[in-house]
Design an enzyme around this catalytic site. Structure first.
Site, short mmCIF file in Angstrom:
data_model
loop_
_atom_site.label_atom_id
_atom_site.label_comp_id
_atom_site.label_asym_id
_atom_site.label_seq_id
_atom_site.Cartn_x
_atom_site.Cartn_y
_atom_site.Cartn_z
N ASP A 1 0.86 -1.18 0.00
CA ASP A 1 0.00 0.00 0.00
C ASP A 1 0.90 1.24 0.00
OD1 ASP A 1 -2.17 1.62 -0.07
OD2 ASP A 1 -3.22 0.68 1.60
C1 BGC Z 1 -5.10 3.10 0.02
C2 BGC Z 1 -5.21 2.02 -1.05
C3 BGC Z 1 -5.11 2.66 -2.41
C4 BGC Z 1 -3.80 3.40 -2.49
C5 BGC Z 1 -3.52 4.02 -3.84
C6 BGC Z 1 -3.91 4.00 -0.18
O1 BGC Z 1 -3.94 5.08 0.65
O2 BGC Z 1 -5.06 2.47 1.27
O3 BGC Z 1 -6.43 1.33 -0.90
O4 BGC Z 1 -5.23 1.68 -3.40
O5 BGC Z 1 -3.79 4.43 -1.53
O6 BGC Z 1 -4.30 5.12 -4.10
#
Ligand code: BGC
Length: 767
Positions: free
Chosen positions: A303
């Site tokens: 993530d």
């Molecule tokens: C989130 C993810 C997301 C990623 C990319 C993160 O802050 O937890 O679910 O896919 O950002 O945008």
């Protein structure tokens, strides 16, 4: 009680001192697409191609493939590397996200393919969660439809719009089970239930990936967030989690396992730590379970900045150490933070990371690029003509309206307040969400327009009713937590006084749900209830239309308004869809995917709880203190149970007929009911099957969802609805953590909600 192993328990892995069975395949309504079908690999050809390519790559180029950068466009976290264009030119970047559009992606792809030494195409990812530009209801809302075809269609359309805009990859679905509505991200999942969660996840992946990943309109899906993110302590986003091996495998892992079986292309790690180990550095999750046990063949992305966050977790001493921990644990691609890119060469020199480990990850990523067909045609997704034709097409918008209607849940409907009578001449349309375009599409709504496109309830009712009904609109109140005056109440009262019925459109702002949007209260925020109290004094029928991304505490509304329609944030076409339901052009058919608690103090409250040694009782006979497991001030039950949802029609359920009262190990029985539409409208009903294992080698939930069927019933129509119960529906992690059923007595429940059903009993016996 005898214990028997199911044949699917084929191997054991060691974890602490307990032996583990494999996580079972979840029983499916529909057979999952096998990964071979989605990937259509000619693996020999692919291996030879990748061997040859990797033989030419420098270590730096290899490490570059493990790097994912946020491009120009939206920022979904707090950091972006501005130098990524240079990095592409050097052949040192594998993937980009948040850059969308056929033109923009083509431009960057041309640099990667035509201006670098080896011409390896980039991957373009994005959070297409509930739509790219045609926005569908929030994921939790869609799950409330219990309509797997509709959910798959929504994902299919989202994939088509994304693929035409140059994207190869969506960071969806989120399959985190959560039983805590304080957590803002419940809006992105499918709610509290393991079985429903897995079914919805599968439908989404089928929609995104289609039956052939190399087609130009299918995209890779991501199973996220691995794992247990939905159990954040106190419902506070990013918070720690601590769950037992039994709970991990019984509750949090099955939807992920179902997606591996269905050929999901990628996994994303979670921000949280699990039992003391951050998910992004968690070798047990990523290597032992995901790869060794489940045989996952795609790649794992971290993530957003989750690698260096292991420093804040207190698990890594610096970002270099974090990079080593992440890669060695099995996280192949580093999102945003560039920890791999900056440090892994040095780590190799120091012997902290092996080239072989790096190469394993590079190969997994290159394989997915190959499977997408990018080495054959790196530009096939970036198609300006297709983008124009597909994105926001009329058909897509109509589909979004249909899915929105299917997702709505009628929580309460007294005095036939809904559908609105055709005699009504005027409606007071009141509330901060009645005409708020910015809120309609909810959080994580891709590139959805928030200024002009979303149809508000005011517009939807005007579109539907034209001059026939006068709509008296007043905003009246605010959902803001602070700084509210009751100045708008006057106009709302004037509007209400001159109208036949009050339709109040209230709830949360779209920003109150989603990431980093946890709440400690679940009441309608701001001065919305205060306004409803005033309106109530007028003694006119009140219909409350809700927009929100989580279960709310609706006690006051439940006691005081006539009807409550839960619409979630239902997307670009929300207003038209809501108008369809309010006037009865669509008969609501949604059911809650999460229990709605009476207040925050009940959390967690969910249908598959345990009985305890002192089951709830409200018996205070004889003046003795009640020593049952209960709260002194409230019942244990939620206000609205999992699976609850009314219709404009009514459905009668016969008693359950079992094909036999005994089932042999390895055999099956049929449980059937006759369901009759006894109301005045054609309508759909979700017939739900729950099972309770009365005695187990470990304590068992009072009820678990094991099947459902959503069926249309014409007015007056009866249908026999049958479910097959086999060992698979009765299996669980037994005392020794082996997976299978145990002989003994079971209850089977079939009904319209988890708390309204018919009951029968049967026994599972040895052969
Ligand atoms: C989130 C993810 C997301 C990623 C990319 C993160 O802050 O937890 O679910 O896919 O950002 O945008």
């Amino acid at each position: 009680m005898k214990i028997k192993l199911l044949p699917l328990v084929i191997s054991c892995v060691l974890f602490t001192s307990v032996s583990q069975a494999q996580t079972p395949s979840i029983h499916l309504n529909k057979a999952p697409a096998a990964s071979e079908a989605v990937w259509k690999d000619d693996s020999k050809k692919m291996d030879a191609f990748i061997d040859e390519l990797m033989a030419k790559m420098t270590l730096k180029e290899k490490i570059g493939q493990l790097d994912l950068q946020a491009g120009k466009g939206q920022l979904t976290g707090s950091y972006r590397n501005k130098g990524y264009a240079k990095q592409i030119k050097a052949g040192h970047l594998g993937a980009i996200f948040n850059t969308v559009g056929a033109k923009q992606t083509r431009m960057l792809q041309e640099i990667a393919v035509e201006e670098t030494r080896l011409g390896i195409p980039l991957l373009f990812g994005y959070d297409t969660i509930h739509g790219l530009k045609t926005i569908f209801p929030l994921s939790l809302g869609e799950a409330a439809s219990w309509d797997l075809e509709a959910i798959e269609k929504s994902a299919r359309i989202s994939a088509e719009e994304s693929a035409a805009s140059g994207l190869h990859w969506t960071f969806a679905p989120m399959v985190d089970i959560s039983r805590d509505p304080r957590w803002g991200r419940v809006s992105e999942g499918a709610g509290e239930d393991v079985y429903l969660g897995a079914q919805v996840a599968l439908a989404r992946v089928k929609g995104f990936q289609g039956d052939d990943l190399s087609k130009p309109d299918t995209i890779m899906a991501t199973a996220k967030h691995f794992a247990v993110y939905g159990a954040a302590e106190g419902g506070r986003d990013y918070n720690s989690t601590d769950v037992s091996e039994r709970t991990l495998r019984s509750v949090y892992l099955p939807p992920f396992k179902a997606l591996v079986d269905a050929g999901v292309s990628t996994f994303m790690t979670a921000f949280n730590d699990l039992n003391g180990v951050p998910a992004t550095g968690n070798d047990y999750l990523l290597n032992t379970i995901l790869r060794d046990e489940w045989g996952f063949e795609g790649f794992v992305v971290t993530d957003y900045t989750a690698v260096e966050e292991m420093v804040d977790h207190g698990f890594a001493k610096d970002s270099k150490h974090a990079a080593e921990l992440g890669l060695n644990a099995g996280a192949d691609m580093d999102m945003v933070g560039q920890n791999y890119f900056k440090h892994l060469e040095a780590s190799v020199k120091e012997g902290k990371v092996s080239v072989a480990t790096i190469e394993k990850s590079v190969r997994r990523i290159l394989e997915m690029k190959y499977r997408l067909g990018l080495f054959e045609d790196p530009y096939k997704y970036s198609d300006i003509k297709r983008e124009k034709k597909v994105v926001l097409s009329k058909e897509n918008l109509l589909a979004a309206q249909d899915v929105a209607r299917k997702s709505m849940v009628l929580l309460k409907n007294d005095n036939k307040a809904l559908p609105l009578s055709t005699d009504i001449k005027s409606i007071a349309l009141i509330g901060p969400l009645a005409d708020s375009k910015a809120d309609m599409i909810g959080s994580w709504a891709g590139l959805g327009d928030r200024k002009t496109m979303p149809v508000t309830v005011l517009e939807g009712l005007e579109n539907k009713l034209g001059d026939k009904v006068k709509i008296n609109y007043a905003k009246g109140a605010s959902y803001n937590y602070k700084g509210n005056t009751n100045k708008g109440f006057g106009a709302a009262m004037v509007a209400a006084k001159k109208s036949d019925v009050i339709v109040a459109v209230m709830g949360e702002s779209e920003k109150m749900t989603g990431e980093a949007s946890s709440r400690t209260t679940l009441t309608l925020p701001g001065n919305q209830i205060a306004l409803l109290r005033e309106l109530k004094k007028l003694k006119k029928p009140i219909v409350l239309v809700l927009m929100n991304g989580r279960p709310l505490n609706l006690n006051w509304a439940d006691e005081n308004v006539d009807a409550i329609l839960e619409t979630w944030f239902s997307g670009t076409m929300a207003g038209n869809a809501i108008a369809d339901v309010l006037v009865g052009d669509y008969n609501p058919s949604g059911k809650l995917p999460m229990s709605f608690p009476r207040n925050v103090g009940q959390i967690p409250v969910y249908h598959s709880m345990k009985n305890t040694g002192r089951p709830f009782s409200d018996d205070l006979k004889g003046g003795a203190w009640n020593y049952s497991s209960r709260y002194e001030n409230l019942p244990n039950t939620p206000l609205y149970a999992f699976g609850h949802g009314l219709s404009y029609s009514s459905f009668d359920y016969s008693d359950i007929k079992l094909s036999s009262n005994t089932m042999k190990m390895g055999g099956s029985i049929e449980a059937s009911v006759t369901v009759t539409n006894t109301g005045d409208y054609d309508g759909e009903e979700v017939v739900q099957l729950y099972i309770q294992d009365l005695v187990g080698s470990v304590t068992r939930p009072v009820k678990e969802l094991k099947g459902f069927q959503k069926l249309m019933f014409k007015k007056g129509e009866s249908k026999q609805v049958s479910f097959t119960i086999s060992e698979e529906e009765l299996a669980f992690y037994r005392r020794d953590m082996s997976y299978g059923a145990e002989t003994g007595d079971f209850k089977v429940f079939i009904g319209t909600a988890s708390d309204k059903n018919k009951v029968a009993k049967f026994s599972l016996v040895d052969k």
